[in-house]
Design a protein around this motif. Structure first.
Motif, short mmCIF file in Angstrom:
data_model
loop_
_atom_site.label_atom_id
_atom_site.label_comp_id
_atom_site.label_asym_id
_atom_site.label_seq_id
_atom_site.Cartn_x
_atom_site.Cartn_y
_atom_site.Cartn_z
N PRO A 182 0.90 -0.97 0.50
CA PRO A 182 -0.15 -0.32 0.30
C PRO A 182 0.69 0.70 -0.35
O PRO A 182 1.95 0.81 0.48
N LEU A 183 0.04 2.69 -0.40
CA LEU A 183 0.65 3.50 -0.39
C LEU A 183 1.64 4.34 1.01
O LEU A 183 1.27 3.63 1.89
N ASP A 184 3.03 4.13 0.81
CA ASP A 184 3.53 4.83 2.12
C ASP A 184 3.90 6.41 1.70
O ASP A 184 4.44 6.45 1.21
N ARG A 185 4.20 6.84 3.11
CA ARG A 185 4.78 8.33 2.80
C ARG A 185 5.96 8.57 2.22
O ARG A 185 6.25 9.28 1.23
N THR A 186 7.06 7.57 3.17
CA THR A 186 8.14 8.06 2.73
C THR A 186 8.29 8.09 0.71
O THR A 186 9.39 8.25 -0.03
N ASP A 187 7.89 6.94 0.42
CA ASP A 187 8.53 5.96 -1.07
C ASP A 187 7.76 6.84 -1.71
O ASP A 187 7.82 7.79 -2.70
N LEU A 188 6.20 7.91 -1.37
CA LEU A 188 5.37 8.43 -1.89
C LEU A 188 6.31 9.80 -2.47
O LEU A 188 6.54 10.44 -3.33
N GLN A 189 7.11 10.05 -1.45
CA GLN A 189 7.69 11.88 -0.92
C GLN A 189 9.49 11.66 -1.87
O GLN A 189 9.19 12.54 -2.60
N GLN A 190 9.23 10.37 -2.41
CA GLN A 190 10.78 10.29 -3.10
C GLN A 190 10.33 9.91 -3.95
O GLN A 190 11.06 10.55 -5.13
N VAL A 191 8.97 9.41 -4.97
CA VAL A 191 9.09 8.41 -5.94
C VAL A 191 8.56 10.82 -6.34
O VAL A 191 8.75 10.63 -7.87
N LEU A 192 7.90 11.25 -5.61
CA LEU A 192 7.33 12.74 -6.53
C LEU A 192 8.92 12.81 -6.53
O LEU A 192 9.20 14.42 -7.71
N ALA A 193 9.96 13.04 -5.79
CA ALA A 193 10.74 13.84 -5.77
C ALA A 193 11.93 13.43 -6.81
O ALA A 193 12.21 14.96 -7.52
N GLU A 194 11.68 12.42 -7.47
CA GLU A 194 12.33 11.91 -8.24
C GLU A 194 11.84 12.50 -9.69
O GLU A 194 12.17 12.81 -10.96
N MET A 195 10.64 12.67 -9.67
CA MET A 195 9.74 12.84 -10.98
C MET A 195 9.50 14.24 -11.05
O MET A 195 9.83 14.75 -11.91
N HIS A 196 9.81 15.05 -10.06
CA HIS A 196 10.19 16.54 -9.89
C HIS A 196 11.51 17.00 -10.51
O HIS A 196 11.44 17.39 -11.55
N ASP A 199 10.47 21.87 -24.60
CA ASP A 199 10.96 21.09 -26.36
C ASP A 199 8.97 20.92 -27.14
O ASP A 199 9.41 21.21 -28.00
N ALA A 200 8.45 19.70 -26.65
CA ALA A 200 7.24 19.28 -26.98
C ALA A 200 6.38 20.26 -27.31
O ALA A 200 5.30 20.57 -27.61
N LYS A 201 5.98 21.38 -26.13
CA LYS A 201 5.07 22.21 -25.46
C LYS A 201 3.79 21.26 -25.53
O LYS A 201 3.12 21.42 -25.88
N GLU A 202 4.09 20.32 -24.55
CA GLU A 202 3.28 18.97 -23.97
C GLU A 202 3.48 18.99 -22.73
O GLU A 202 4.56 18.82 -22.34
N GLY A 203 1.93 19.27 -22.10
CA GLY A 203 2.14 19.10 -20.55
C GLY A 203 1.63 17.33 -20.20
O GLY A 203 1.23 16.87 -21.40
N MET A 204 2.06 17.05 -19.19
CA MET A 204 1.85 15.59 -18.93
C MET A 204 1.12 15.52 -17.69
O MET A 204 1.82 15.97 -16.84
N LEU A 205 -0.34 14.65 -17.53
CA LEU A 205 -0.88 14.66 -16.14
C LEU A 205 -0.03 13.69 -16.17
O LEU A 205 0.02 12.13 -16.63
N LYS A 206 0.11 13.50 -14.97
CA LYS A 206 0.05 12.07 -14.12
C LYS A 206 -0.53 10.86 -12.86
O LYS A 206 -1.24 12.41 -12.42
N PHE A 207 -0.70 10.04 -12.25
CA PHE A 207 -1.25 9.95 -11.14
C PHE A 207 -2.11 10.43 -10.27
O PHE A 207 -2.41 10.71 -9.50
#
Length: 168
Positions: A36-50, A78-86
């Motif tokens: 299940p979703l974990d605070r530390t893991d989510l925080q790490q993934v969001l930081a990596e994606m950023h 460069d592509a002038k495209e946004g991306m929605l995720k999660f």
């Protein structure tokens, strides 16, 4: 409803239980996060994606102040495209137009940027309900990668969908 930045300290406990089974979690995160979703893991993934893509995470907040949805967004200049995720919505808000309202607000914000021609997202073809929802909003299937993701003994196709801004 409005959109504001996601705050891990206050918002995590609200969204952590919105996905209640492992298969749905895999469809939502492509197993980029533990279940299940974990605070530390989510925080790490969001930081990596950023760091990698410039992703920023947001929540949709109803008029009463309660959080109704979560998503991430980035812009490829460069592509002038946004991306929605999660993208995920509180189960108690589903079927009440909240997801549509959230995505339309996200799109309005995205297209306020004059350098955004389109916004894209990926959805697994097996997630029929989500795919139909995105089509209803105006996203069009651009391409599908067959067998792009394996979940247990299943193989899922990944559908890239796009919506173009009014000026393109």
């Amino acid at each position: 409803m409005n959109i504001r930045p996601f705050e891990i300290d206050t918002d995590f406990d609200i969204i952590k239980d919105w996905i209640t089974d492992e298969r749905t979690h895999a469809m939502w995160s492509a197993n980029r996060m533990v279940y299940p979703l974990d605070r530390t893991d989510l925080q790490q993934v969001l930081a990596e994606m950023h760091d990698k893509f410039g992703d920023k995470s947001f929540v949709a907040v109803k008029d009463d102040g309660s959080v109704a949805g979560f998503f991430c967004y980035s812009l490829n200049n460069d592509a002038k495209e946004g991306m929605l995720k999660f993208i995920v919505v509180d189960p108690q808000c589903r079927g009440k137009g909240r997801a549509e309202e959230m995505i339309k607000l996200a799109l309005a914000d995205a297209f306020d940027n004059p350098y955004t021609d389109a916004v894209q997202l990926n959805v697994f073809s097996e997630n029929v309900r989500a795919k139909k929802f995105y089509e209803k909003i105006g996203f069009k299937e651009r391409r599908t990668a067959e067998n792009a993701f394996a979940y247990k003994d299943e193989s899922w196709d990944r559908c890239n969908m796009v919506i173009w801004g009014a000026g393109t």
